[in-house]
Design an enzyme around this catalytic site. Structure first.
Site, PDB file in Angstrom:
ATOM      1  N   ASP A 209      67.991  32.491  51.297  1.00  0.00           N
ATOM      2  CA  ASP A 209      68.223  33.885  51.567  1.00  0.00           C
ATOM      3  C   ASP A 209      67.144  34.735  51.430  1.00  0.00           C
ATOM      4  O   ASP A 209      66.577  35.267  50.281  1.00  0.00           O
ATOM      5  CB  ASP A 209      69.587  34.354  50.664  1.00  0.00           C
ATOM      6  CG  ASP A 209      69.839  36.021  50.736  1.00  0.00           C
ATOM      7  OD1 ASP A 209      69.298  36.402  51.869  1.00  0.00           O
ATOM      8  OD2 ASP A 209      70.550  36.283  50.033  1.00  0.00           O
TER       9      ASP A 209
ATOM     10  N   GLU B  94      36.804  35.852  40.993  1.00  0.00           N
ATOM     11  CA  GLU B  94      36.640  35.588  39.634  1.00  0.00           C
ATOM     12  C   GLU B  94      37.473  36.639  38.831  1.00  0.00           C
ATOM     13  O   GLU B  94      37.657  37.855  38.955  1.00  0.00           O
ATOM     14  CB  GLU B  94      35.262  36.390  39.268  1.00  0.00           C
ATOM     15  CG  GLU B  94      34.043  35.556  39.712  1.00  0.00           C
ATOM     16  CD  GLU B  94      32.702  36.187  39.688  1.00  0.00           C
ATOM     17  OE1 GLU B  94      32.836  37.495  39.094  1.00  0.00           O
ATOM     18  OE2 GLU B  94      31.632  35.766  39.815  1.00  0.00           O
TER      19      GLU B  94
ATOM     20  N   GLU C 243      39.759  38.009  35.984  1.00  0.00           N
ATOM     21  CA  GLU C 243      39.858  38.195  34.500  1.00  0.00           C
ATOM     22  C   GLU C 243      41.059  38.544  34.200  1.00  0.00           C
ATOM     23  O   GLU C 243      41.964  39.039  34.900  1.00  0.00           O
ATOM     24  CB  GLU C 243      38.902  39.621  34.519  1.00  0.00           C
ATOM     25  CG  GLU C 243      37.333  39.446  34.652  1.00  0.00           C
ATOM     26  CD  GLU C 243      36.523  40.658  34.819  1.00  0.00           C
ATOM     27  OE1 GLU C 243      35.361  40.713  34.838  1.00  0.00           O
ATOM     28  OE2 GLU C 243      37.338  41.666  34.822  1.00  0.00           O
TER      29      GLU C 243
ATOM     30  N   GLU D 268      35.031  37.963  28.086  1.00  0.00           N
ATOM     31  CA  GLU D 268      34.698  39.036  28.992  1.00  0.00           C
ATOM     32  C   GLU D 268      34.467  40.260  28.121  1.00  0.00           C
ATOM     33  O   GLU D 268      34.361  40.250  26.919  1.00  0.00           O
ATOM     34  CB  GLU D 268      35.733  39.490  29.896  1.00  0.00           C
ATOM     35  CG  GLU D 268      35.402  39.144  31.395  1.00  0.00           C
ATOM     36  CD  GLU D 268      34.017  39.577  31.919  1.00  0.00           C
ATOM     37  OE1 GLU D 268      33.783  40.734  31.252  1.00  0.00           O
ATOM     38  OE2 GLU D 268      33.441  39.089  32.911  1.00  0.00           O
TER      39      GLU D 268
ATOM     40  N   GLU E 142      37.525  35.308  31.520  1.00  0.00           N
ATOM     41  CA  GLU E 142      37.474  34.866  32.663  1.00  0.00           C
ATOM     42  C   GLU E 142      37.045  33.252  32.991  1.00  0.00           C
ATOM     43  O   GLU E 142      36.227  32.820  32.166  1.00  0.00           O
ATOM     44  CB  GLU E 142      36.229  35.562  33.412  1.00  0.00           C
ATOM     45  CG  GLU E 142      35.774  35.375  34.767  1.00  0.00           C
ATOM     46  CD  GLU E 142      34.906  36.167  35.045  1.00  0.00           C
ATOM     47  OE1 GLU E 142      34.575  37.225  34.890  1.00  0.00           O
ATOM     48  OE2 GLU E 142      33.805  35.673  35.739  1.00  0.00           O
TER      49      GLU E 142
ATOM     50  N   HIS F 215      36.396  39.979  41.123  1.00  0.00           N
ATOM     51  CA  HIS F 215      35.341  40.204  42.152  1.00  0.00           C
ATOM     52  C   HIS F 215      35.158  39.110  43.178  1.00  0.00           C
ATOM     53  O   HIS F 215      35.499  37.714  42.463  1.00  0.00           O
ATOM     54  CB  HIS F 215      34.098  40.115  41.230  1.00  0.00           C
ATOM     55  CG  HIS F 215      33.741  41.428  40.382  1.00  0.00           C
ATOM     56  ND1 HIS F 215      32.931  41.229  39.361  1.00  0.00           N
ATOM     57  CD2 HIS F 215      34.594  42.393  40.210  1.00  0.00           C
ATOM     58  CE1 HIS F 215      32.887  42.431  38.746  1.00  0.00           C
ATOM     59  NE2 HIS F 215      34.110  43.069  39.186  1.00  0.00           N
TER      60      HIS F 215
ATOM     61  N   ARG G 201      25.116  47.058  40.305  1.00  0.00           N
ATOM     62  CA  ARG G 201      26.657  46.560  40.197  1.00  0.00           C
ATOM     63  C   ARG G 201      27.632  47.932  40.222  1.00  0.00           C
ATOM     64  O   ARG G 201      28.598  47.730  39.984  1.00  0.00           O
ATOM     65  CB  ARG G 201      26.576  46.114  38.869  1.00  0.00           C
ATOM     66  CG  ARG G 201      26.105  44.548  38.996  1.00  0.00           C
ATOM     67  CD  ARG G 201      26.182  43.897  37.556  1.00  0.00           C
ATOM     68  NE  ARG G 201      25.309  42.680  37.564  1.00  0.00           N
ATOM     69  CZ  ARG G 201      25.936  41.253  37.897  1.00  0.00           C
ATOM     70  NH1 ARG G 201      27.139  41.282  38.128  1.00  0.00           N
ATOM     71  NH2 ARG G 201      25.123  40.237  37.968  1.00  0.00           N
TER      72      ARG G 201
ATOM     73  N   GLU H  90      29.785  40.031  47.589  1.00  0.00           N
ATOM     74  CA  GLU H  90      30.597  40.109  46.632  1.00  0.00           C
ATOM     75  C   GLU H  90      31.125  41.469  46.499  1.00  0.00           C
ATOM     76  O   GLU H  90      30.506  42.309  46.614  1.00  0.00           O
ATOM     77  CB  GLU H  90      29.924  39.941  45.419  1.00  0.00           C
ATOM     78  CG  GLU H  90      30.944  40.003  44.212  1.00  0.00           C
ATOM     79  CD  GLU H  90      30.142  40.070  42.831  1.00  0.00           C
ATOM     80  OE1 GLU H  90      30.703  40.217  41.685  1.00  0.00           O
ATOM     81  OE2 GLU H  90      28.672  40.377  43.058  1.00  0.00           O
TER      82      GLU H  90
ATOM     83  N   ARG I 277      33.700  44.222  44.950  1.00  0.00           N
ATOM     84  CA  ARG I 277      34.182  44.165  43.439  1.00  0.00           C
ATOM     85  C   ARG I 277      35.392  44.979  43.130  1.00  0.00           C
ATOM     86  O   ARG I 277      35.812  45.249  41.852  1.00  0.00           O
ATOM     87  CB  ARG I 277      32.820  44.710  42.635  1.00  0.00           C
ATOM     88  CG  ARG I 277      31.551  43.937  42.778  1.00  0.00           C
ATOM     89  CD  ARG I 277      30.496  44.701  42.186  1.00  0.00           C
ATOM     90  NE  ARG I 277      30.455  45.010  40.891  1.00  0.00           N
ATOM     91  CZ  ARG I 277      30.107  44.114  39.956  1.00  0.00           C
ATOM     92  NH1 ARG I 277      29.625  42.939  40.089  1.00  0.00           N
ATOM     93  NH2 ARG I 277      30.311  44.281  38.748  1.00  0.00           N
TER      94      ARG I 277
END
Length: 459
Positions: A73, A158, A160, A211, A218, A267, A338, A358, A360
């Protein structure tokens, strides 16, 4: 369940054509069920928000279920069809068959039933793919990619997460920081057991560590093509929680569970391949990025704000996306910086195949199928339309004033789920927007403890 199968039996021929495995693969599943003493097989799929859904099949039912699927359903599944058009069929993917890990007793013997799982595609009773199935949404994005001449969209998320004493609060089990060693990291054994469990279901792990936040961890999976990685992510989140529970703890992928500490991100590294060669690499470019890579990254930047409600889909997600906690807020790209939304890991000679972008801003509580599909569509559009990649932003964006950011044309991600929904509303089917608006409306009328502490005695 038998009634639902009767309605769909014989109507699944087109769905069988879409199956990812051959008749031999289905026979191999039945052989493993027999030889390995499987007692139940779980059929998995997820709803529009990414919650794992599951029901169990006995071995006696599996031969027919592999051929015809199993009915359910859909009106009871978040984001699926209304009750008047609710019949759905789960078609198991034989390639996804895996035995699930079990806890061990004091003598090292497995405890509990021997259970396997298979990940399913959802179709309508006539065998057509259900457009609200997140796995199908990703399949369609991959079809677009192949139509443009690429073979694979490889992703490496990645994830966390936090480990707490229980699910009733946020009491950490350690006070370790980034890369903390065993003396401060009480969860090393939990992580080790989690890795062992992941590897038993065919998910290879590259590395793991503590982390930045207290009790934050992580474990990084080795990259894979997007569909396999979305399946891996669904499995990863369940196993992390299960293994934590074996040890008496609670694992959460909530983006920002602790005030004043870093939140949990996902990330995500991305690259496109053709003929086994990475299409993001160009030896002659100063950044070692091809025209394809630059168009892809430009597409991500152009569509970053509208993708936000998919990559960071919860009210709590925007408690993480604030300056000062290593989460990206500003829409820009860089090789070293970063604080930028998109980072390009530095090229190392001989590592051409590893060239990647990458992003983030995603968090680990997103729906991985929708997230990877949105990223792929945005990047492909950048390639198709020839979007120009702006200059990289190597300055720490958090240190610029609002005026300096405006002068450089740097925009911010949405500051709330409400703002993100408004950006998304014109770009995705209405049911998802409806779900997210409902969540935002329920949140914004709440009276929080902060408001009581701040205003009650002063006003």
């Amino acid at each position: 369940m038998a009634r639902a199968r009767t309605q769909t039996k014989g109507a699944m021929v087109r769905s069988r054509d879409r199956a990812t495995s051959s008749v031999a693969a289905r026979r191999a599943v039945l052989r493993r069920i027999r030889d390995e003493g499987v007692e139940h097989v779980l059929f998995w799929f997820n709803d529009l928000e990414g919650h794992l859904k599951s029901f169990a099949i006995t071995p006696a039912e599996m031969a027919e279920a592999l051929d015809d699927g199993m009915g359910f359903d859909g009106s009871s599944i978040t984001g699926f069809n209304a009750i008047e058009e609710s019949d759905m069929v789960a078609i198991p993917d034989p390639a996804s068959f895996q035995l699930l890990p079990r806890p061990l007793d004091d003598h090292g013997h497995p405890i509990g039933a021997n259970v396997a799982r298979m990940i399913c595609d959802v179709v309508t009773p006539d065998g057509s793919p259900y457009e609200g199935d997140p796995r199908y949404v990703l399949r369609r994005a991959l079809e677009r990619m192949r139509g443009m001449g690429f073979d694979a969209f490889n992703v490496g998320p990645e994830l966390e997460y936090f480990l707490f004493e229980d699910d009733r609060g946020t009491e950490p089990i350690d006070e370790g920081g980034y890369f903390a060693m065993t003396a401060q990291d009480a969860a090393t054994e939990v992580r080790n057991d989690t890795i062992a469990a992941l590897e038993t279901v065919g998910i290879p792990v590259e590395y793991h560590h503590h982390e930045v936040g207290p009790s934050q961890h992580e474990i990084d999976m080795r990259y894979a093509d997007a569909l396999a990685m979305a399946d891996h992510t669904l499995t990863y989140r369940l196993i992390v929680k299960e293994v934590a529970a074996w040890h008496g703890y609670y694992a959460t992928f909530m983006p920002k569970p602790l005030f004043g500490e870093n939140g949990s991100g996902m990330h995500t590294h991305m690259s496109l391949f053709r003929g086994g060669r990475n299409q993001f690499f160009d030896r002659r470019d100063p950044y070692h990025l091809s025209k394809t890579a630059k168009g892809f990254i430009a597409g991500l930047l152009v569509h970053a704000r509208e993708m936000s409600a998919v990559l960071a889909q919860w009210v709590n997600s925007y408690k993480r996306l604030v300056p000062g906690y290593e989460a990206p807020v500003y829409v820009a790209w860089s090789q070293r910086n970063r604080s930028a939304l998109i980072r390009i890991p530095l090229y190392k000679p001989g590592s051409e195949q590893a060239t990647r972008a990458e992003i983030r801003c995603p968090d680990p509580a997103c729906n991985p199928y929708l997230a990877f599909a949105a990223l792929l569509h945005a990047g492909l559009e950048g390639i198709e339309k020839g979007y120009e990649l702006p200059e990289p932003m190597e300055t720490n964006l958090y240190r610029l004033t609002p005026e300096q950011r405006r002068e450089r044309g740097i925009v911010s991600l949405p500051e709330s789920l409400g703002e993100a929904i408004d950006e998304l509303a014109e770009h995705i089917f209405p049911r998802y927007v409806e779900l997210k608006r409902k969540e935002w409306d329920e949140y914004r009328v709440q009276v929080t403890e902060w408001e009581k502490a701040t205003y009650l005695g002063a006003l």
